[in-house]
Design an enzyme around this catalytic site. Structure first.
Site, PDB file in Angstrom:
ATOM      1  N   ASP A  12       0.807  -1.220   0.000  1.00  0.00           N
ATOM      2  CA  ASP A  12       0.000   0.000   0.000  1.00  0.00           C
ATOM      3  C   ASP A  12       0.840   1.270   0.000  1.00  0.00           C
ATOM      4  OD1 ASP A  12      -2.230  -1.659   0.072  1.00  0.00           O
ATOM      5  OD2 ASP A  12      -2.200  -1.718   2.257  1.00  0.00           O
ATOM      6  N   LYS A  15       1.993   1.947  -5.131  1.00  0.00           N
ATOM      7  CA  LYS A  15       2.599   1.356  -6.342  1.00  0.00           C
ATOM      8  C   LYS A  15       1.712   1.573  -7.566  1.00  0.00           C
ATOM      9  CE  LYS A  15       2.508  -2.626  -4.293  1.00  0.00           C
ATOM     10  NZ  LYS A  15       2.115  -2.255  -2.911  1.00  0.00           N
ATOM     11  N   GLY A  39      -4.486  -4.486  -3.839  1.00  0.00           N
ATOM     12  CA  GLY A  39      -5.492  -3.453  -4.109  1.00  0.00           C
ATOM     13  C   GLY A  39      -4.748  -2.176  -4.445  1.00  0.00           C
ATOM     14  N   HIS A  40      -4.731  -1.815  -5.710  1.00  0.00           N
ATOM     15  CA  HIS A  40      -3.978  -0.639  -6.150  1.00  0.00           C
ATOM     16  C   HIS A  40      -4.963   0.433  -6.617  1.00  0.00           C
ATOM     17  CE1 HIS A  40      -0.317  -3.436  -7.158  1.00  0.00           C
ATOM     18  NE2 HIS A  40      -0.716  -3.522  -5.901  1.00  0.00           N
ATOM     19  N   GLN A 211       2.056  -6.126  -3.097  1.00  0.00           N
ATOM     20  CA  GLN A 211       2.487  -6.147  -1.686  1.00  0.00           C
ATOM     21  C   GLN A 211       3.775  -5.324  -1.526  1.00  0.00           C
ATOM     22  OE1 GLN A 211       1.668  -9.590  -3.119  1.00  0.00           O
ATOM     23  NE2 GLN A 211      -0.370  -8.826  -2.723  1.00  0.00           N
ATOM     24  N   ALA A 318       3.929  12.126   1.325  1.00  0.00           N
ATOM     25  CA  ALA A 318       4.568  13.092   2.231  1.00  0.00           C
ATOM     26  C   ALA A 318       3.610  14.253   2.476  1.00  0.00           C
ATOM     27  CB  ALA A 318       5.874  13.598   1.621  1.00  0.00           C
ATOM     28  N   ASP A 319       2.665  14.490   1.539  1.00  0.00           N
ATOM     29  CA  ASP A 319       1.672  15.560   1.711  1.00  0.00           C
ATOM     30  C   ASP A 319       0.786  15.297   2.933  1.00  0.00           C
ATOM     31  OD1 ASP A 319       0.912  13.431  -0.258  1.00  0.00           O
ATOM     32  OD2 ASP A 319      -1.083  14.285   0.049  1.00  0.00           O
TER      33      ASP A 319
HETATM   34  P1  GDP Z   1      -0.622   0.188  -3.583  1.00  0.00           P
HETATM   35  O1  GDP Z   1      -1.277  -1.058  -3.106  1.00  0.00           O
HETATM   36  O2  GDP Z   1       0.830   0.238  -3.295  1.00  0.00           O
HETATM   37  O3  GDP Z   1      -0.932   0.511  -5.013  1.00  0.00           O
HETATM   38  O4  GDP Z   1      -1.259   1.371  -2.702  1.00  0.00           O
HETATM   39  P2  GDP Z   1      -2.825   1.578  -2.407  1.00  0.00           P
HETATM   40  O5  GDP Z   1      -3.483   2.003  -3.671  1.00  0.00           O
HETATM   41  O6  GDP Z   1      -3.385   0.401  -1.705  1.00  0.00           O
HETATM   42  O7  GDP Z   1      -2.766   2.740  -1.337  1.00  0.00           O
HETATM   43  C1  GDP Z   1      -2.201   3.979  -1.629  1.00  0.00           C
HETATM   44  C2  GDP Z   1      -3.304   5.063  -1.500  1.00  0.00           C
HETATM   45  O8  GDP Z   1      -2.690   6.332  -1.426  1.00  0.00           O
HETATM   46  C3  GDP Z   1      -4.231   5.126  -2.694  1.00  0.00           C
HETATM   47  O9  GDP Z   1      -5.508   5.506  -2.254  1.00  0.00           O
HETATM   48  C4  GDP Z   1      -3.623   6.216  -3.578  1.00  0.00           C
HETATM   49  O10 GDP Z   1      -4.589   6.889  -4.374  1.00  0.00           O
HETATM   50  C5  GDP Z   1      -3.073   7.150  -2.527  1.00  0.00           C
HETATM   51  N1  GDP Z   1      -1.844   7.881  -2.905  1.00  0.00           N
HETATM   52  C6  GDP Z   1      -0.829   7.492  -3.702  1.00  0.00           C
HETATM   53  N2  GDP Z   1       0.148   8.409  -3.719  1.00  0.00           N
HETATM   54  C7  GDP Z   1      -0.264   9.413  -2.906  1.00  0.00           C
HETATM   55  C8  GDP Z   1       0.319  10.649  -2.489  1.00  0.00           C
HETATM   56  O11 GDP Z   1       1.444  11.009  -2.830  1.00  0.00           O
HETATM   57  N3  GDP Z   1      -0.415  11.408  -1.631  1.00  0.00           N
HETATM   58  C9  GDP Z   1      -1.645  11.047  -1.180  1.00  0.00           C
HETATM   59  N4  GDP Z   1      -2.279  11.846  -0.332  1.00  0.00           N
HETATM   60  N5  GDP Z   1      -2.220   9.880  -1.559  1.00  0.00           N
HETATM   61  C10 GDP Z   1      -1.532   9.081  -2.397  1.00  0.00           C
HETATM   62  P1  IMO Z   2      -0.920  -4.323  -2.211  1.00  0.00           P
HETATM   63  O1  IMO Z   2      -0.438  -4.889  -3.534  1.00  0.00           O
HETATM   64  C1  IMO Z   2      -1.138  -4.751   2.119  1.00  0.00           C
HETATM   65  C2  IMO Z   2      -1.135  -8.867   3.669  1.00  0.00           C
HETATM   66  C3  IMO Z   2      -2.399  -9.343   4.369  1.00  0.00           C
HETATM   67  C4  IMO Z   2      -1.804 -10.319   5.358  1.00  0.00           C
HETATM   68  C5  IMO Z   2      -0.671 -10.952   4.562  1.00  0.00           C
HETATM   69  C6  IMO Z   2      -1.019 -12.294   3.928  1.00  0.00           C
HETATM   70  O2  IMO Z   2      -2.206  -3.594  -2.306  1.00  0.00           O
HETATM   71  O3  IMO Z   2       0.171  -3.562  -1.551  1.00  0.00           O
HETATM   72  P2  IMO Z   2      -2.559 -12.992   1.876  1.00  0.00           P
HETATM   73  O4  IMO Z   2      -3.999 -12.701   1.610  1.00  0.00           O
HETATM   74  O5  IMO Z   2      -1.631 -12.461   0.854  1.00  0.00           O
HETATM   75  O6  IMO Z   2      -2.308 -14.432   2.166  1.00  0.00           O
HETATM   76  O7  IMO Z   2      -2.254 -12.188   3.260  1.00  0.00           O
HETATM   77  O8  IMO Z   2      -0.327 -10.031   3.553  1.00  0.00           O
HETATM   78  N1  IMO Z   2      -1.344  -8.338   2.297  1.00  0.00           N
HETATM   79  C7  IMO Z   2      -1.296  -7.035   1.975  1.00  0.00           C
HETATM   80  N2  IMO Z   2      -1.159  -5.938   2.762  1.00  0.00           N
HETATM   81  N3  IMO Z   2      -1.220  -4.618   0.772  1.00  0.00           N
HETATM   82  C8  IMO Z   2      -1.327  -5.713  -0.032  1.00  0.00           C
HETATM   83  O9  IMO Z   2      -1.274  -5.636  -1.360  1.00  0.00           O
HETATM   84  C9  IMO Z   2      -1.422  -6.989   0.574  1.00  0.00           C
HETATM   85  N4  IMO Z   2      -1.557  -8.242   0.110  1.00  0.00           N
HETATM   86  C10 IMO Z   2      -1.498  -9.059   1.159  1.00  0.00           C
HETATM   87  O10 IMO Z   2      -3.072  -8.285   4.988  1.00  0.00           O
HETATM   88  O11 IMO Z   2      -1.222  -9.619   6.425  1.00  0.00           O
HETATM   89 MG    MG Z   3      -2.825  -1.666  -1.840  1.00  0.00          MG
END
Ligand code: GDP
Ligand code: IMO
Ligand code: MG
Length: 400
Positions: A12, A15, A39-40, A211, A318-319
Site C-alpha cells: 500500500d 505502487k 489493491g492498487h 504487496q 509526504a503531503d
Molecule cells: P498500492 O497497493 O501500493 O498501489 O497502494 P494503495 O493504492 O493500496 O494505497 C495507496 C493510497 O494512497 C491510494 O488511495 C492512492 O490513491 C493514494 N496515494 C498514492 N500516492 C499518494 C500521495 O502522494 N499522496 C496522497 N495523499 N495519496 C496518495
Molecule cells: P498491495 O499490492 C497490504 C497482507 C495481508 C496479510 C498478509 C497475507 O495492495 O500492496 P494474503 O492474503 O496475501 O495471504 O495475506 O499479507 N497483504 C497485503 N497488505 N497490501 C497488499 O497488497 C497486501 N496483500 C497481502 O493483509 O497480512
Molecule cells: Mg494496496
C-alpha cells in the site's frame, strides 16, 4: 527498457499510482506476483479505479497489460475488473493477455484460507482471497491452471483430486460448470507464457510489484507475509523469462502502514495512530480493514533496499504529514543495549526499541524543510529519489 516497481514496506505504498504514471513510457505493464489480495487505487482525477488483478496501465494511453504465470487469478475478480475498466477505456480487453499457465483460485480456497488462518498458532490476518492456498496447491502440484479448463474432464478430475487431498466434500460438477461459464468469457485473452514472452521480450516492459518487500515470502517478516516473491526477485519466474531489468524503483510511503498481523516496530498507539490513519485515509482497498499506522522506519528501508536491489526511490504521501510540526523517523534500533542502523534478520524486530529523530515538519512539498527531509533520507539510505508523489492523482508527481 525494462523496469520493476516494488513496494519497500508492507504494501500500500502507492505502487498502483506510480505504475500508472510510469506506464506512459512503456509498451506493456506486467503483473508477475500475487493475486486479488493486491489493491492498487489509481485516481485519474475524473474517476478512480481499484486494480486487484489487472496491471495498473494508464487507461488513457492504450498500454498493453499482461498477467503472467506467477499470478493466481480469481475469475470473479477478473471479470468484474474487465467490466470496470471497459467503462473508461472501451474494448480495454483487447489490450489484455493472461498466461494460460497462471493458476486459478478455486472458490473453496477462500473458505480454506480462513479456516487455515484460524487454526494457526497465531493468525496472519490474510485477505481471505485464497492466495496462500493457490500457491500451496501449485507447489503441491495439485493446482488448477487455465490450460486445464480447456479440457473439462481433466479439470473435473483435478477438482476431485483437490477434494480428496483437502478432505472436503464439494460438488465438483457444479463448481466446474460455474468456472467454465466464467472462463468462456475470457478464453480469448489466454496465451501460453512462452508465446507472450516472444511477443513482449523486446518491448519496453514495466513489471508491477504487488504487496511489499517486507511481505515477500523469503525476505519478509515470515510467517507474517504473503505466499509469493512479491519483491523484485519474483520477476523472472513470474514472467517465465530471465529478463534483465535496467531499473528497480522502490516505492516508500513517508510513514509506514501494515494490514494484518505481524511485527511493526514504529506502530503508533491509540489516538496518535487514529490521527495518522484518518489523515492518510489508511483503510484497505481490498478488505476495507483499517491499516495499522506508524512512523517511517529507515532500518527496515535499508533492509528492503538491500534485499530488493532497489536502484531508485519514489516517495509517496509526504503531503499527508503536513499536519505535523515535527515528524519522527526511526533511524536506528536498540537491541540488547546495542544501537544498530542496519539489520540482516527480521526475526526479532518485535523486541527492539526504535530510536527516533525528530525532523522539522513541512507545510508544503516545495518548502526548504521538505527539501532537507528528502536530502537527509537520501543520505541515510545512500540512494537517490527519482520521483516524489505530491498527491493521490496520477499526475501529482514530480521528477527529481
Ligand atoms: P498500492 O497497493 O501500493 O498501489 O497502494 P494503495 O493504492 O493500496 O494505497 C495507496 C493510497 O494512497 C491510494 O488511495 C492512492 O490513491 C493514494 N496515494 C498514492 N500516492 C499518494 C500521495 O502522494 N499522496 C496522497 N495523499 N495519496 C496518495
Ligand atoms: P498491495 O499490492 C497490504 C497482507 C495481508 C496479510 C498478509 C497475507 O495492495 O500492496 P494474503 O492474503 O496475501 O495471504 O495475506 O499479507 N497483504 C497485503 N497488505 N497490501 C497488499 O497488497 C497486501 N496483500 C497481502 O493483509 O497480512
Ligand atoms: Mg494496496
Amino acid at each position: 527498457m525494462k523496469a520493476t516497481v516494488v513496494g519497500l514496506q508492507w504494501g500500500d505504498e502507492g505502487k498502483g499510482k506510480v505504475v500508472t504514471y510510469l506506464s506512459r513510457d512503456y509498451d506493456c505493464v506486467v503483473r508477475y506476483s500475487g493475486g486479488s489480495n493486491a489493491g492498487h487505487t489509481v485516481d485519474y482525477g475524473d474517476f478512480k479505479i481499484v486494480h486487484h488483478l489487472l496491471p495498473s496501465a494508464d487507461l488513457k494511453r492504450q498500454r498493453m497489460m499482461y498477467i503472467g504465470p506467477g499470478v493466481v487469478v480469481d475469475l470473479d475478480v477478473l471479470l468484474q475488473e474487465i467490466e470496470q475498466i471497459d467503462q473508461y477505456l472501451p474494448y480495454a480487453r483487447r489490450l489484455l493477455r493472461i498466461s494460460k499457465q497462471a493458476h486459478v483460485v478455486v472458490p473453496f480456497y477462500k473458505q480454506l484460507d480462513e479456516a487455515l488462518d484460524k487454526a494457526r498458532l497465531s493468525a496472519i490476518g490474510t485477505t481471505r482471497r485464497g492466495i496462500g492456498l493457490s500457491y500451496a496447491n501449485r507447489a503441491l502440484r495439485c493446482g488448477l491452471r487455465f490450460q486445464d479448463l480447456e479440457n473439462p474432464q481433466r479439470a473435473k478430475d483435478l477438482l476431485q483430486e483437490l477434494a480428496r487431498i483437502w478432505k472436503i466434500s464439494i460438488d465438483c460438477e457444479e463448481i466446474l460448470n460455474e468456472m467454465l461459464t466464467k472462463y468462456d468469457l475470457v478464453r480469448d485473452l489466454m496465451i501460453d507464457s512462452i508465446e507472450a514472452v516472444k511477443v513482449l521480450r523486446d518491448k519496453n516492459l514495466l513489471f508491477e510489484g504487488t504487496q511489499g518487500v517486507l511481505l515477500d515470502v523469503d525476505v519478509g517478516t515470515y510467517p507474517y507475509v504473503t505466499s509469493t516473491n512479491c519483491s523484485s526477485t519474483g520477476v523472472q519466474a513470474g514472467f517465465s523469462w530471465p529478463v534483465k531489468v535496467d531499473q528497480i524503483y522502490g516505492v516508500m510511503k513517508a510513514y509506514t502502514t501494515r494490514v494484518g498481523e505481524g511485527p511493526f516496530p514504529t506502530e503508533l498507539k491509540g489516538e496518535e495512530q487514529e490521527k495518522l490513519r484518518k489523515l492518510g485515509g489508511e483503510y484497505g482497498a481490498t478488505t476495507g480493514r483499517p491499516r495499522r499506522c506508524g512512523w517511517l522506519d529507515l532500518v527496515l528501508l535499508r533492509y528492503a533496499i538491500e534485499s530488493s536491489g532497489c536502484s531508485s526511490l519514489i516517495m509517496t504521501k509526504a503531503d499527508v504529514l503536513t499536519a505535523y510540526e515535527k515528524v519522527p523517523v526511526c533511524v536506528a534500533y536498540k537491541i540488547n543495549g546495542r544501537t544498530l542502523g542496519e539489520i540482516n534478520n527480521l526475526s526479532n524486530i518485535d523486541e527492539i526499541e526504535p530510536v527516533y529523530e525528530l525532523f522539522d515538519g513541512w507545510k508544503s512539498l516545495h518548502s526548504p524543510e521538505f527539501e532537507r527531509f528528502v536530502a537527509r533520507i537520501e543520505k541515510e539510505l545512500e540512494i537517490k529519489f527519482s520521483y516524489i508523489s505530491t498527491g493521490p492523482r496520477v499526475d501529482e508527481i514530480i521528477k527529481i
